[in-house]
Design a protein around this motif. Structure first.
Motif, PDB file in Angstrom:
ATOM      1  N   GLY A   1       0.824  -1.206   0.000  1.00 17.43           N
ATOM      2  CA  GLY A   1       0.000   0.000   0.000  1.00 17.43           C
ATOM      3  C   GLY A   1       0.857   1.253   0.000  1.00 17.43           C
TER       4      GLY A   1
ATOM      5  N   THR B   1      -1.992   8.083   8.554  1.00 17.20           N
ATOM      6  CA  THR B   1      -0.584   7.691   8.428  1.00 17.20           C
ATOM      7  C   THR B   1       0.355   8.880   8.601  1.00 17.20           C
ATOM      8  N   HIS B   2      -0.132  10.085   8.376  1.00 15.25           N
ATOM      9  CA  HIS B   2       0.727  11.268   8.506  1.00 15.25           C
ATOM     10  C   HIS B   2      -0.008  12.354   9.279  1.00 15.25           C
TER      11      HIS B   2
ATOM     12  N   TRP C   1      16.574  -3.324  -0.991  1.00 17.45           N
ATOM     13  CA  TRP C   1      16.391  -3.700   0.419  1.00 17.45           C
ATOM     14  C   TRP C   1      17.739  -3.960   1.097  1.00 17.45           C
TER      15      TRP C   1
ATOM     16  N   ALA D   1       7.394  -3.492  -0.051  1.00 17.32           N
ATOM     17  CA  ALA D   1       6.404  -4.550  -0.336  1.00 17.32           C
ATOM     18  C   ALA D   1       6.924  -5.890   0.192  1.00 17.32           C
TER      19      ALA D   1
ATOM     20  N   MET E   1      10.436   2.234  13.362  1.00 13.59           N
ATOM     21  CA  MET E   1      10.287   3.402  12.485  1.00 13.59           C
ATOM     22  C   MET E   1       9.141   3.215  11.497  1.00 13.59           C
ATOM     23  N   HIS E   2       8.430   2.103  11.638  1.00 14.11           N
ATOM     24  CA  HIS E   2       7.225   1.926  10.830  1.00 14.11           C
ATOM     25  C   HIS E   2       6.307   3.137  10.987  1.00 14.11           C
TER      26      HIS E   2
ATOM     27  N   HIS F   1      12.378  -1.433  12.750  1.00 16.05           N
ATOM     28  CA  HIS F   1      10.963  -1.818  12.704  1.00 16.05           C
ATOM     29  C   HIS F   1      10.082  -0.795  13.414  1.00 16.05           C
TER      30      HIS F   1
ATOM     31  N   TYR G   1       7.924   8.731  -0.467  1.00 18.80           N
ATOM     32  CA  TYR G   1       7.658  10.164  -0.375  1.00 18.80           C
ATOM     33  C   TYR G   1       7.988  10.847  -1.703  1.00 18.80           C
TER      34      TYR G   1
ATOM     35  N   ARG H   1       3.602   5.977  12.833  1.00 18.55           N
ATOM     36  CA  ARG H   1       2.253   6.027  13.399  1.00 18.55           C
ATOM     37  C   ARG H   1       2.246   5.985  14.931  1.00 18.55           C
TER      38      ARG H   1
HETATM   39  C1  LIG Z   1      10.229  -3.476   8.272  1.00 14.24           C
HETATM   40  C2  LIG Z   1       9.159  -2.731   7.556  1.00 14.24           C
HETATM   41  C3  LIG Z   1       8.275  -3.427   6.755  1.00 14.24           C
HETATM   42  C4  LIG Z   1       7.256  -2.753   6.087  1.00 14.24           C
HETATM   43  N1  LIG Z   1       6.378  -3.479   5.332  1.00 14.24           N
HETATM   44  C5  LIG Z   1       5.399  -2.841   4.658  1.00 14.24           C
HETATM   45  C6  LIG Z   1       4.483  -3.566   3.841  1.00 14.24           C
HETATM   46  O1  LIG Z   1       4.528  -4.794   3.762  1.00 14.24           O
HETATM   47  N2  LIG Z   1       3.561  -2.867   3.141  1.00 14.24           N
HETATM   48  C7  LIG Z   1       3.473  -1.503   3.200  1.00 14.24           C
HETATM   49  O2  LIG Z   1       2.599  -0.936   2.553  1.00 14.24           O
HETATM   50  N3  LIG Z   1       4.331  -0.796   3.955  1.00 14.24           N
HETATM   51  C8  LIG Z   1       5.276  -1.421   4.684  1.00 14.24           C
HETATM   52  N4  LIG Z   1       6.148  -0.685   5.447  1.00 14.24           N
HETATM   53  C9  LIG Z   1       6.272   0.753   5.143  1.00 14.24           C
HETATM   54  C10 LIG Z   1       5.555   1.667   6.084  1.00 14.24           C
HETATM   55  O3  LIG Z   1       4.180   1.444   5.974  1.00 14.24           O
HETATM   56  C11 LIG Z   1       5.912   3.112   5.752  1.00 14.24           C
HETATM   57  O4  LIG Z   1       5.476   3.441   4.469  1.00 14.24           O
HETATM   58  C12 LIG Z   1       7.386   3.412   5.791  1.00 14.24           C
HETATM   59  O5  LIG Z   1       7.955   2.889   6.962  1.00 14.24           O
HETATM   60  C13 LIG Z   1       7.562   4.918   5.720  1.00 14.24           C
HETATM   61  O6  LIG Z   1       8.935   5.211   5.646  1.00 14.24           O
HETATM   62  P1  LIG Z   1       9.409   6.623   5.074  1.00 14.24           P
HETATM   63  O7  LIG Z   1      10.881   6.680   5.231  1.00 14.24           O
HETATM   64  O8  LIG Z   1       8.843   6.819   3.699  1.00 14.24           O
HETATM   65  O9  LIG Z   1       8.767   7.626   6.104  1.00 14.24           O
HETATM   66  P2  LIG Z   1       7.789   8.843   5.828  1.00 14.24           P
HETATM   67  O10 LIG Z   1       6.416   8.335   5.538  1.00 14.24           O
HETATM   68  O11 LIG Z   1       8.437   9.756   4.835  1.00 14.24           O
HETATM   69  O12 LIG Z   1       7.767   9.534   7.251  1.00 14.24           O
HETATM   70  C14 LIG Z   1       8.941  10.188   7.773  1.00 14.24           C
HETATM   71  C15 LIG Z   1       8.835  10.293   9.264  1.00 14.24           C
HETATM   72  O13 LIG Z   1       7.829  11.229   9.619  1.00 14.24           O
HETATM   73  C16 LIG Z   1       7.138  10.714  10.735  1.00 14.24           C
HETATM   74  N5  LIG Z   1       5.789  11.315  10.794  1.00 14.24           N
HETATM   75  C17 LIG Z   1       4.922  11.435   9.799  1.00 14.24           C
HETATM   76  N6  LIG Z   1       3.803  12.056  10.218  1.00 14.24           N
HETATM   77  C18 LIG Z   1       3.988  12.325  11.511  1.00 14.24           C
HETATM   78  C19 LIG Z   1       3.202  12.945  12.503  1.00 14.24           C
HETATM   79  N7  LIG Z   1       2.018  13.446  12.248  1.00 14.24           N
HETATM   80  N8  LIG Z   1       3.690  13.027  13.748  1.00 14.24           N
HETATM   81  C20 LIG Z   1       4.912  12.565  14.026  1.00 14.24           C
HETATM   82  N9  LIG Z   1       5.702  11.982  13.127  1.00 14.24           N
HETATM   83  C21 LIG Z   1       5.244  11.856  11.882  1.00 14.24           C
HETATM   84  C22 LIG Z   1       7.082   9.221  10.474  1.00 14.24           C
HETATM   85  O14 LIG Z   1       6.847   8.515  11.681  1.00 14.24           O
HETATM   86  C23 LIG Z   1       8.470   8.966   9.927  1.00 14.24           C
HETATM   87  O15 LIG Z   1       9.369   8.662  10.965  1.00 14.24           O
HETATM   88  C24 LIG Z   1       7.149  -1.336   6.182  1.00 14.24           C
HETATM   89  C25 LIG Z   1       8.040  -0.640   6.994  1.00 14.24           C
HETATM   90  C26 LIG Z   1       9.027  -1.320   7.685  1.00 14.24           C
HETATM   91  C27 LIG Z   1       9.966  -0.536   8.544  1.00 14.24           C
END
Ligand SMILES: Cc1cc2nc3c(=O)[nH]c(=O)nc-3n(C[C@H](O)[C@H](O)[C@H](O)COP(=O)(O)OP(=O)(O)OC[C@H]3O[C@@H](n4cnc5c(N)ncnc54)[C@H](O)[C@@H]3O)c2cc1C
Length: 379
Positions: free
Chosen positions: A129, A378-379, A197, A156, A353-354, A351, A133, A356
């Motif tokens: 899903g 999510t954001h 990855w 994914a 850092m997922h 992990h 960014y 939310r």
């Molecule tokens: C091990 C692992 C497995 C995953 N597996 C899947 C999967 O199978 N399918 C899937 O769809 N996704 C998966 N994800 C992805 C996850 O859903 C996120 O999309 C991903 O972790 C976002 O990373 P980013 O660097 O793009 O962070 P961004 O989305 O760019 O966010 C950057 C930072 O801003 C912070 N942030 C954002 N909004 C706020 C707020 N309002 N308040 C405070 N902080 C905020 C976030 O916490 C994050 O630390 C996985 C992530 C991990 C770590």
């Protein structure tokens, strides 16, 4: 602590623990070092029948997961697998969350078609899903017999082990709300990039980037109704399992550190006792809230979703404290590669850092004020 498990649940936990002790934990360092998917672990899960955990019993599944006869057992497997290898647990949970969605939304013929590779060959299902960014949103254009889809999905998990991929949160020119569908891995225009990855931790739950370049999706591969994913709060629902993984991993670090301190003869030291008392209390409280949230789901799904976000927030706080305290109590040598603490430390740093987490607490706070909140946020 009495967590109120049924006899069946306790037997299941014993089975998972046995597999973890004998096979999954001993392989974990290898998968971490090589960055390979945990193929032998997944074969074991297939043999145990756990790749069909969240499928309805009438379709040959175990009937676990939020809509099953025994919702908690899915999370118990996830948590106890994470104790041995959080990457393997993550592959397991992403697959079974996708299965839970398919089971809840698809027609009988679709389900048969999409689960056949899992039943016969142990294929996994990704739930793709999230998008990187700044990348243009994935979009579907209506054409004769189906859709042409272009875009990028990241993280994914399981995509390299899949025959069918769940692709969600796709905008279209035909529906106001996002659609979701299953895409076969051989679809022309689909590129599954595993090379990207190379994370600090969780290396074995290979989570590729998907590049969709004008991929054709036939009508019959559409899943559910437009808007159903967010409309039924699936973003919130799939988060319960992250909590279970955090807690299994936190317990693994805790138990390892307890043993390390005991073997060094420091168990009589009151400062160490104090630290372990703090950690134990936080781990038990987090587990109780998670189990309670799952148990509430049938009866009161809305309250259960809020409770699940309480659990997720507390589990992350707990995990952070366990990571820091375990290393602080044991000393820096405990973070050498020869000890599993080092791997769990890296795995959980990534992990958690997922994301939310602030959002999880905000959801709980908004519900306290009687203000609106969005469990899919999510954001
Ligand atoms: C091990 C692992 C497995 C995953 N597996 C899947 C999967 O199978 N399918 C899937 O769809 N996704 C998966 N994800 C992805 C996850 O859903 C996120 O999309 C991903 O972790 C976002 O990373 P980013 O660097 O793009 O962070 P961004 O989305 O760019 O966010 C950057 C930072 O801003 C912070 N942030 C954002 N909004 C706020 C707020 N309002 N308040 C405070 N902080 C905020 C976030 O916490 C994050 O630390 C996985 C992530 C991990 C770590």
């Amino acid at each position: 602590m009495d967590f109120g498990f049924t006899q069946e649940q306790q037997k299941l936990i014993d089975r998972v623990n046995h597999l973890v002790r004998e096979r999954i934990a001993p392989r974990a360092a290898h998968y971490d070092q090589t960055g390979e998917a945990p193929a032998d672990d997944l074969k074991d899960l297939h043999q145990e029948g756990w790749l069909l955990a969240n499928l309805d019993k009438r379709r040959g599944g175990l009937g676990y997961g939020l809509y099953g006869d025994d919702p908690l057992s899915f999370f118990l497997i996830d948590e106890h697998l994470a104790y041995g290898n959080p990457s393997t647990a993550h592959c397991f949970q992403v697959h079974n969350n996708a299965l839970m969605m398919i089971d809840a939304m698809a027609g009988a013929a679709q389900i048969q078609r999409w689960i056949e590779p899992t039943v016969k060959r142990g294929a996994l299902i990704p739930g793709a899903g999230a998008e990187p960014y700044g990348s243009p949103p994935t979009t579907a254009k209506r054409v004769a017999g189906g859709y042409r889809v272009s875009g990028t999905k990241h993280y994914a998990t399981n995509a390299s082990l899949a025959e069918w991929l769940w692709i969600g949160r796709v905008a279209s020119d035909s529906h106001a709300k996002p659609i979701m569908f299953m895409m076969h891995r051989d679809t022309p225009g689909l590129k599954i990039d595993t090379e990207v990855w190379r994370p600090t931790g969780m290396r074995a739950c290979i989570s590729p980037w998907l590049y969709l370049d004008d991929c054709f999706v036939p009508e019959e591969n559409l899943l559910g109704q437009p808007g159903q994913f967010l409309g039924e709060n699936w973003m919130g629902k799939i988060n319960f399992a992250f909590t279970a993984n955090y807690l299994g991993s936190a317990r693994a670090m805790y138990d390892w550190a307890l043993n390390y301190v005991r073997e060094r003869g420091d168990g009589k030291d009151s400062f160490r006792q104090l630290r372990f008392g703090e950690l134990k209390s936080m781990i038990d409280a987090s587990r109780l809230i998670l189990y309670n949230a799952v148990r509430m789901f049938n009866r009161d799904p809305e309250a259960a979703m809020v409770a699940a976000h309480e659990a997720k927030w507390l589990a992350k706080e707990t995990l952070e404290k366990v990571m820091w305290s375990a290393a602080e109590i044991c000393g820096s040598t405990a973070l050498f590669v020869k000890h599993p603490l080092e791997r769990f430390y890296r795995d959980m740093h990534l992990h958690m850092m997922h994301g939310r987490h602030d959002i999880a607490a905000q959801i709980v706070g908004a519900s306290e004020f009687g203000e609106p909140y969005d469990v899919n946020r999510t954001h």
